[in-house]
Write a protein that holds these residues in place. Structure first.
Motif, PDB file in Angstrom:
ATOM      1  N   ARG A 178       0.864  -1.178   0.000  1.00  0.00           N
ATOM      2  CA  ARG A 178       0.000   0.000   0.000  1.00  0.00           C
ATOM      3  C   ARG A 178       0.898   1.224   0.000  1.00  0.00           C
ATOM      4  NH1 ARG A 178      -4.167   0.607   4.692  1.00  0.00           N
ATOM      5  NH2 ARG A 178      -3.192   2.586   5.116  1.00  0.00           N
ATOM      6  N   PRO A 179       0.795   2.103  -1.007  1.00  0.00           N
ATOM      7  CA  PRO A 179       1.717   3.246  -1.100  1.00  0.00           C
ATOM      8  C   PRO A 179       1.557   4.220   0.064  1.00  0.00           C
ATOM      9  CG  PRO A 179       0.113   3.293  -2.896  1.00  0.00           C
ATOM     10  CD  PRO A 179      -0.162   2.073  -2.093  1.00  0.00           C
ATOM     11  N   THR A 180       2.654   4.884   0.386  1.00  0.00           N
ATOM     12  CA  THR A 180       2.633   5.876   1.448  1.00  0.00           C
ATOM     13  C   THR A 180       2.232   7.235   0.885  1.00  0.00           C
ATOM     14  OG1 THR A 180       4.969   6.364   1.111  1.00  0.00           O
ATOM     15  CG2 THR A 180       4.428   4.697   2.755  1.00  0.00           C
ATOM     16  N   LYS A 181       1.969   8.157   1.788  1.00  0.00           N
ATOM     17  CA  LYS A 181       1.581   9.507   1.395  1.00  0.00           C
ATOM     18  C   LYS A 181       2.759  10.204   0.731  1.00  0.00           C
ATOM     19  CE  LYS A 181       1.295  13.023   4.318  1.00  0.00           C
ATOM     20  NZ  LYS A 181       1.852  14.176   3.681  1.00  0.00           N
ATOM     21  N   ASP A 182       2.489  10.936  -0.320  1.00  0.00           N
ATOM     22  CA  ASP A 182       3.511  11.711  -0.997  1.00  0.00           C
ATOM     23  C   ASP A 182       3.973  12.842  -0.083  1.00  0.00           C
ATOM     24  OD1 ASP A 182       5.185  12.818  -2.848  1.00  0.00           O
ATOM     25  OD2 ASP A 182       3.607  13.602  -4.136  1.00  0.00           O
ATOM     26  N   THR A 187      -3.588   6.504  -1.388  1.00  0.00           N
ATOM     27  CA  THR A 187      -2.907   5.757  -0.334  1.00  0.00           C
ATOM     28  C   THR A 187      -3.789   4.654   0.237  1.00  0.00           C
ATOM     29  OG1 THR A 187      -3.634   7.288   1.377  1.00  0.00           O
ATOM     30  CG2 THR A 187      -1.517   7.736   0.342  1.00  0.00           C
ATOM     31  N   LYS A 188      -5.022   4.561  -0.197  1.00  0.00           N
ATOM     32  CA  LYS A 188      -5.945   3.551   0.330  1.00  0.00           C
ATOM     33  C   LYS A 188      -5.941   2.273  -0.493  1.00  0.00           C
ATOM     34  CE  LYS A 188      -7.385   6.397   3.465  1.00  0.00           C
ATOM     35  NZ  LYS A 188      -6.710   6.357   4.738  1.00  0.00           N
ATOM     36  N   GLU A 226      -8.563  -2.661  -4.675  1.00  0.00           N
ATOM     37  CA  GLU A 226      -9.230  -2.023  -3.544  1.00  0.00           C
ATOM     38  C   GLU A 226      -8.767  -2.605  -2.211  1.00  0.00           C
ATOM     39  OE1 GLU A 226     -11.333   0.594  -3.490  1.00  0.00           O
ATOM     40  OE2 GLU A 226     -10.972   0.812  -5.628  1.00  0.00           O
ATOM     41  N   THR A 227      -8.541  -3.930  -2.168  1.00  0.00           N
ATOM     42  CA  THR A 227      -8.150  -4.575  -0.924  1.00  0.00           C
ATOM     43  C   THR A 227      -6.921  -5.449  -1.138  1.00  0.00           C
ATOM     44  OG1 THR A 227      -9.524  -6.531  -1.304  1.00  0.00           O
ATOM     45  CG2 THR A 227     -10.548  -4.674  -0.130  1.00  0.00           C
ATOM     46  N   ARG A 228      -6.287  -5.793  -0.037  1.00  0.00           N
ATOM     47  CA  ARG A 228      -5.122  -6.682  -0.078  1.00  0.00           C
ATOM     48  C   ARG A 228      -5.532  -8.068  -0.573  1.00  0.00           C
ATOM     49  NH1 ARG A 228      -2.743  -9.664   4.947  1.00  0.00           N
ATOM     50  NH2 ARG A 228      -1.032 -10.714   3.924  1.00  0.00           N
ATOM     51  N   GLU A 229      -6.700  -8.540  -0.152  1.00  0.00           N
ATOM     52  CA  GLU A 229      -7.167  -9.864  -0.531  1.00  0.00           C
ATOM     53  C   GLU A 229      -7.378  -9.975  -2.040  1.00  0.00           C
ATOM     54  OE1 GLU A 229      -8.478  -8.082   2.030  1.00  0.00           O
ATOM     55  OE2 GLU A 229      -7.457  -9.259   3.583  1.00  0.00           O
TER      56      GLU A 229
END
Length: 103
Positions: free
Chosen positions: A8-12, A21-22, A57-60
């Protein structure tokens, strides 16, 4: 068999918002070294999978896609989110400041 990283990317750092970031991202690992073009000096590679960036949308969903396509993957869990401190510019000029002026 291709390998990939799911994260999941971090905030710029240059932006204050939390856009993009979500979502979870699947990025393929580099399989061939990058080469420098002798004429222009640009970096290039013959590996076309380096250009692919899939968002879920999700990790799964990302893990299910990797398993379905036979991609070896590793999941990098996001770090702890820091609480954002809401301050306004006018707080710098309040009479009841807790910190003294530094200039």
């Amino acid at each position: 068999m291709p390998s990939a990283r799911i994260y999941r990317p971090t905030k710029d750092a240059s932006q204050s918002g939390l856009a993009r970031t979500k979502q979870w991202v699947l990025v393929f690992d580099q399989t061939s070294p990058r080469e420098t073009d002798p004429l222009m000096g640009w970096y290039g590679s013959k590996d076309m999978m380096q250009q692919v960036r899939l968002e879920f949308e999700t990790r799964e969903e990302a893990v299910a896609y990797a398993q379905r396509e036979g991609i070896t993957y590793r999941v990098e869990e996001p770090g702890k989110e820091m609480a954002r401190k809401g301050l306004s510019y006018s707080d710098n000029f309040k009479f009841n400041r807790t910190a003294p002026w530094t200039h």
